[in-house]
Design a protein around this motif. Structure first.
Motif, short mmCIF file in Angstrom:
data_model
loop_
_atom_site.label_atom_id
_atom_site.label_comp_id
_atom_site.label_asym_id
_atom_site.label_seq_id
_atom_site.Cartn_x
_atom_site.Cartn_y
_atom_site.Cartn_z
N GLU A 43 0.85 -1.18 0.00
CA GLU A 43 0.00 0.00 0.00
C GLU A 43 0.89 1.24 0.00
O GLU A 43 1.69 1.44 0.92
N ASP A 44 0.77 2.04 -1.06
CA ASP A 44 1.56 3.26 -1.15
C ASP A 44 0.82 4.42 -0.52
O ASP A 44 -0.40 4.56 -0.68
N ASN A 48 5.76 7.00 0.34
CA ASN A 48 5.97 5.98 1.37
C ASN A 48 5.15 4.73 1.08
O ASN A 48 4.19 4.77 0.32
N ALA A 49 5.53 3.62 1.71
CA ALA A 49 4.82 2.37 1.44
C ALA A 49 4.84 1.45 2.65
O ALA A 49 5.77 1.48 3.46
N LEU A 50 3.80 0.62 2.75
CA LEU A 50 3.71 -0.45 3.74
C LEU A 50 3.64 -1.77 3.00
O LEU A 50 2.84 -1.92 2.07
N LEU A 51 4.49 -2.73 3.39
CA LEU A 51 4.50 -4.04 2.74
C LEU A 51 4.24 -5.14 3.76
O LEU A 51 4.79 -5.12 4.87
N LEU A 52 3.40 -6.10 3.37
CA LEU A 52 3.09 -7.25 4.21
C LEU A 52 3.46 -8.50 3.41
O LEU A 52 2.93 -8.72 2.32
N MET A 53 4.36 -9.35 3.97
CA MET A 53 4.90 -10.47 3.21
C MET A 53 4.86 -11.75 4.04
O MET A 53 5.81 -12.10 4.74
N PRO A 54 3.75 -12.51 3.97
CA PRO A 54 3.65 -13.78 4.68
C PRO A 54 4.16 -14.94 3.84
O PRO A 54 4.16 -14.88 2.60
N ILE A 65 6.70 -7.53 8.06
CA ILE A 65 5.96 -6.27 7.94
C ILE A 65 7.00 -5.17 7.77
O ILE A 65 7.84 -4.96 8.66
N LEU A 66 6.95 -4.50 6.64
CA LEU A 66 8.03 -3.58 6.28
C LEU A 66 7.46 -2.22 5.88
O LEU A 66 6.41 -2.14 5.24
#
Length: 320
Positions: A43-44, A48-54, A65-66
């Motif tokens: 999600e930008d 800036n951005a939020l990344l979720l990587m399961p 969670i980055l």
């Protein structure tokens, strides 16, 4: 459950080779489909951005969670931050939380190191790194761990950071290496057999000159968005092989999207790097490009290796 900060993670590892082994194991699991990994959620928010990587495989379960905040550099804070959470496969309980920016830096450095191991010609002893940021540091260190490098050349468009960069790299290499700061990308390319790019550039950082690029091994680490590019058109016209770390790279990196859309390279010349590891084929003397964007499977395997080493050594802060 334990918490592992940057110092804990680095203390847990006996060598950089451990993380490279974990990355190779992740490639092998990817090839046989021994994992479950949904596309990373991104999600930008402006720049800036939020990344979720399961990711899940037979031996482990984890989620990274980055956050990516490029403007943090001006405030002397990391542009990438976050946490990696590991869970018990039997109960689902969290077993570890660790610093994700250090994990990401290590596993991405290991991607470059493994690429050097399998792609660089056996006679290669000069490596060039373009980009003297955090990832440039780890690319230099892992390249020198994967191969006995005699000369390490570095270029960055910020000459003021070079003394500090070289001062941090030198103690991490357990043998004598001639580290040289180049005044331009052209100078670096002239004498480097393997070239690693680790920038966030939106346009090519190396010259569009076939003669400078011929016969070299290129390892692209920096461009992870569709609008980012580190490589020029001429590289794709002379490149015999292109390897990618994950098929997501075809849709995520401008260094692949643009060449494919413009017809500079056909998809049938692009292969997954895991196929090369499994084939154990000989190294080529042709012009080669490896392009990485990363994936959660690398994070999971690297985090598991770090967690196991930390437990054995009694490292980490216990959280009840």
């Amino acid at each position: 459950m334990i918490y592992l900060n940057k110092e804990d993670i680095l203390e847990s590892l006996a060598s950089y080779e451990e993380i490279m082994e974990a990355v190779e194991d992740a490639y092998k699991a990817y090839e046989i489909g021994n994992y479950k990994m949904p596309s990373r959620l991104r999600e930008d928010m402006g720049q800036n951005a939020l990344l979720l990587m399961p990711c899940i495989n037979a031996q482990g379960l984890g989620t990274k969670i980055l956050t990516v905040f490029p403007g943090n550099s001006a405030a002397d804070k990391p542009a990438i931050d976050g946490v990696m959470i590991l869970n018990d496969m039997a109960t689902g309980e969290p077993t570890a939380i660790m610093d994700a920016k250090t994990l990401t830096a290590l596993r991405t450095g290991a991607l470059g190191g493994v690429a050097v191991k399998y792609l660089a010609n056996d006679k290669t002893n000069t490596v060039g790194v373009i980009g003297a940021g955090t990832q440039g540091f780890y690319q230099a260190v892992f390249a020198c761990s994967a191969r006995k490098v005699k000369v390490l050349r570095v270029y960055d468009n910020r000459p003021e950071v070079m003394d500090s960069f070289i001062g941090r790299v030198r103690p991490e290499i357990p043998y004598d290496v001639d580290i040289r700061y180049c005044q331009s990308a052209e100078e670096l390319l002239t004498d480097s057999e393997t070239v690693i790019t680790a920038t966030n550039s939106n346009r090519p950082v190396i010259p569009d000159d076939e003669e400078l690029l011929k016969g070299k091994c290129f390892i692209g680490i920096g461009s992870f968005k569709p609008n980012m590019r580190e490589y020029p058109e001429s590289l794709f016209k002379i490149c015999r092989h292109v390897y990618i770390d994950t098929y997501h790279a075809l849709h995520e990196s401008g260094d692949l999207i643009t060449p494919i859309n413009e017809g500079w390279i056909k998809k049938d010349r692009i292969s997954h790097f895991g196929e090369l590891i499994n084939a154990k084929q000989g190294k080529s003397v042709d012009t080669i490009l490896f392009k990485a964007v990363g994936m959660a499977l690398f994070d999971l395997f690297a985090a598991q290796r770090i967690f196991e080493a930390a437990r054995e050594k009694g490292i980490g802060q216990e959280i009840k």
